[in-house]
Design an enzyme around this catalytic site. Structure first.
Site, PDB file in Angstrom:
ATOM      1  N   PHE A   7      69.538  70.633  35.486  1.00 33.82           N
ATOM      2  CA  PHE A   7      68.702  70.751  34.822  1.00 33.82           C
ATOM      3  C   PHE A   7      67.998  72.058  34.408  1.00 33.82           C
ATOM      4  O   PHE A   7      68.084  73.259  34.834  1.00 33.82           O
ATOM      5  CB  PHE A   7      67.091  70.462  35.762  1.00 33.82           C
ATOM      6  CG  PHE A   7      65.782  69.976  35.012  1.00 33.82           C
ATOM      7  CD1 PHE A   7      65.821  68.811  34.420  1.00 33.82           C
ATOM      8  CD2 PHE A   7      64.279  71.539  35.143  1.00 33.82           C
ATOM      9  CE1 PHE A   7      64.262  68.282  33.862  1.00 33.82           C
ATOM     10  CE2 PHE A   7      63.653  70.536  34.288  1.00 33.82           C
ATOM     11  CZ  PHE A   7      63.297  69.413  34.010  1.00 33.82           C
ATOM     12  N   ASP A  11      69.838  63.717  27.481  1.00 34.68           N
ATOM     13  CA  ASP A  11      70.049  63.390  27.951  1.00 34.68           C
ATOM     14  C   ASP A  11      70.938  62.276  28.824  1.00 34.68           C
ATOM     15  O   ASP A  11      72.297  61.882  28.722  1.00 34.68           O
ATOM     16  CB  ASP A  11      69.235  63.601  29.616  1.00 34.68           C
ATOM     17  CG  ASP A  11      68.808  63.872  30.920  1.00 34.68           C
ATOM     18  OD1 ASP A  11      70.464  64.104  31.103  1.00 34.68           O
ATOM     19  OD2 ASP A  11      68.289  63.953  31.432  1.00 34.68           O
ATOM     20  N   GLU A  18      65.684  66.744  18.407  1.00 38.36           N
ATOM     21  CA  GLU A  18      65.698  66.945  19.756  1.00 38.36           C
ATOM     22  C   GLU A  18      66.105  68.123  20.786  1.00 38.36           C
ATOM     23  O   GLU A  18      66.808  68.636  20.437  1.00 38.36           O
ATOM     24  CB  GLU A  18      66.045  65.639  19.620  1.00 38.36           C
ATOM     25  CG  GLU A  18      65.353  64.188  20.484  1.00 38.36           C
ATOM     26  CD  GLU A  18      64.459  64.449  21.466  1.00 38.36           C
ATOM     27  OE1 GLU A  18      64.663  65.922  21.906  1.00 38.36           O
ATOM     28  OE2 GLU A  18      64.473  63.462  21.832  1.00 38.36           O
ATOM     29  N   ASP A  19      65.374  68.294  21.720  1.00 42.71           N
ATOM     30  CA  ASP A  19      65.222  69.813  22.754  1.00 42.71           C
ATOM     31  C   ASP A  19      67.207  68.718  23.138  1.00 42.71           C
ATOM     32  O   ASP A  19      67.864  70.030  22.892  1.00 42.71           O
ATOM     33  CB  ASP A  19      64.381  69.929  23.690  1.00 42.71           C
ATOM     34  CG  ASP A  19      64.489  68.618  23.854  1.00 42.71           C
ATOM     35  OD1 ASP A  19      64.767  67.641  23.888  1.00 42.71           O
ATOM     36  OD2 ASP A  19      62.858  68.881  24.635  1.00 42.71           O
ATOM     37  N   ARG A  53      58.289  77.169  28.952  1.00 36.99           N
ATOM     38  CA  ARG A  53      58.239  75.966  27.071  1.00 36.99           C
ATOM     39  C   ARG A  53      58.753  77.580  26.850  1.00 36.99           C
ATOM     40  O   ARG A  53      59.238  77.660  25.452  1.00 36.99           O
ATOM     41  CB  ARG A  53      57.710  74.926  26.795  1.00 36.99           C
ATOM     42  CG  ARG A  53      57.393  74.232  27.294  1.00 36.99           C
ATOM     43  CD  ARG A  53      56.637  73.031  26.497  1.00 36.99           C
ATOM     44  NE  ARG A  53      56.495  71.987  27.246  1.00 36.99           N
ATOM     45  CZ  ARG A  53      56.745  70.429  27.324  1.00 36.99           C
ATOM     46  NH1 ARG A  53      57.802  70.605  26.577  1.00 36.99           N
ATOM     47  NH2 ARG A  53      56.688  69.717  27.333  1.00 36.99           N
TER      48      ARG A  53
HETATM   49  P1  IMP Z   1      66.337  61.196  27.819  1.00 35.65           P
HETATM   50  O1  IMP Z   1      65.627  60.545  27.796  1.00 35.65           O
HETATM   51  O2  IMP Z   1      66.670  61.470  29.201  1.00 35.65           O
HETATM   52  O3  IMP Z   1      68.104  61.624  26.845  1.00 35.65           O
HETATM   53  O4  IMP Z   1      66.344  62.247  28.246  1.00 35.65           O
HETATM   54  C1  IMP Z   1      65.585  62.681  27.438  1.00 35.65           C
HETATM   55  C2  IMP Z   1      64.200  63.521  27.193  1.00 35.65           C
HETATM   56  O5  IMP Z   1      64.195  64.556  28.527  1.00 35.65           O
HETATM   57  C3  IMP Z   1      64.083  64.960  26.618  1.00 35.65           C
HETATM   58  O6  IMP Z   1      63.765  65.346  25.041  1.00 35.65           O
HETATM   59  C4  IMP Z   1      63.963  66.335  27.750  1.00 35.65           C
HETATM   60  O7  IMP Z   1      62.083  65.978  27.210  1.00 35.65           O
HETATM   61  C5  IMP Z   1      63.818  65.192  28.822  1.00 35.65           C
HETATM   62  N1  IMP Z   1      65.203  66.165  29.695  1.00 35.65           N
HETATM   63  C6  IMP Z   1      66.266  66.384  29.673  1.00 35.65           C
HETATM   64  N2  IMP Z   1      66.768  66.567  30.947  1.00 35.65           N
HETATM   65  C7  IMP Z   1      65.779  67.581  30.757  1.00 35.65           C
HETATM   66  C8  IMP Z   1      66.490  69.455  31.591  1.00 35.65           C
HETATM   67  O8  IMP Z   1      67.330  69.564  31.894  1.00 35.65           O
HETATM   68  N3  IMP Z   1      65.515  69.852  30.882  1.00 35.65           N
HETATM   69  C9  IMP Z   1      64.016  69.976  30.732  1.00 35.65           C
HETATM   70  N4  IMP Z   1      64.222  68.384  29.994  1.00 35.65           N
HETATM   71  C10 IMP Z   1      64.851  67.834  30.146  1.00 35.65           C
HETATM   72 MG    MG Z   2      60.457  67.154  27.750  1.00 32.30          MG
END
Ligand code: IMP
Ligand code: MG
Length: 174
Positions: free
Chosen positions: A150, A101, A97-98, A163
């Site tokens: 963010f 969050d 995963e990147d 990206r």
């Molecule tokens: P989660 O489901 O809230 O944990 O979000 C996961 C996905 O949200 C990540 O795989 C990202 O694609 C996107 N995401 C969450 N925070 C950021 C950020 O700060 N910048 C860009 N994408 C984000």
């Molecule tokens: Mg994303």
């Protein structure tokens, strides 16, 4: 209105950490074959560097997800836009995963992949924003913990842009 970026993690800092993560993963799987599951789109840059830092007989597969739409808030709804190309039954799976969050995306993906009876499922995330966690998830291999801002670059987008930045930065609208 112009867009500026403030560097949070430089390309060098990222490269160093990716090498360390690769060495750790190589050691822990001890020669066993591994399936890297790259979560599209955000993880493709990280996954491509990470896989070259891992010395194991691995294969890579791709899972397309969408959780945001155009905004910066997680909808909590995870949509699968592209499935894996092969079964993962009895295989060791490492989800790449990147960023974790709220944790909703990764929790959903872990549940989904477990239904396919892999030998194991672990998680490697480049970034973690613990301040926004809505669900507890274990990140087995973590690059960096960051504050609740963010970020874009190194695969991460804002409305599909940025990206291609080689570093991770904060967006400043001025
Ligand atoms: P989660 O489901 O809230 O944990 O979000 C996961 C996905 O949200 C990540 O795989 C990202 O694609 C996107 N995401 C969450 N925070 C950021 C950020 O700060 N910048 C860009 N994408 C984000
Ligand atoms: Mg994303």
């Amino acid at each position: 209105m112009s867009t500026r970026f403030v560097t949070m993690l430089s390309a060098e800092q990222i490269a160093t950490r990716v090498r360390e993560l690769g060495a750790e993963i190589t050691k822990e799987y001890a020669g066993r074959p591994l399936v890297l599951v790259c979560v599209l789109k955000g993880s493709f840059v990280f996954a491509s560097d990470l896989m070259r830092a891992i010395d194991l007989p691995l294969r890579i597969d791709f899972l397309g997800t969408r959780s945001y739409g155009e905004g910066t808030q997680s909808s909590g709804v995870v949509q699968i836009t592209q499935d894996l190309s092969k079964p993962i039954e009895n295989e060791d799976v490492l989800i790449v995963e990147d960023i974790v969050d709220t944790g909703l995306t990764i929790a959903h993906l872990i549940d989904l992949l477990r239904t396919r009876q892999p030998r194991s499922v672990k998680v490697c995330s480049l970034l973690h924003k613990p301040a926004r966690a809505k669900i507890a998830v274990k990140i087995d291999y973590l690059g960096f913990t960051i504050e609740d801002k963010f970020v874009v670059g190194y695969g991460l987008d804002f409305a599909e842009k940025y990206r291609n930045l080689p570093y991770i930065g904060l967006v400043e609208q001025t």
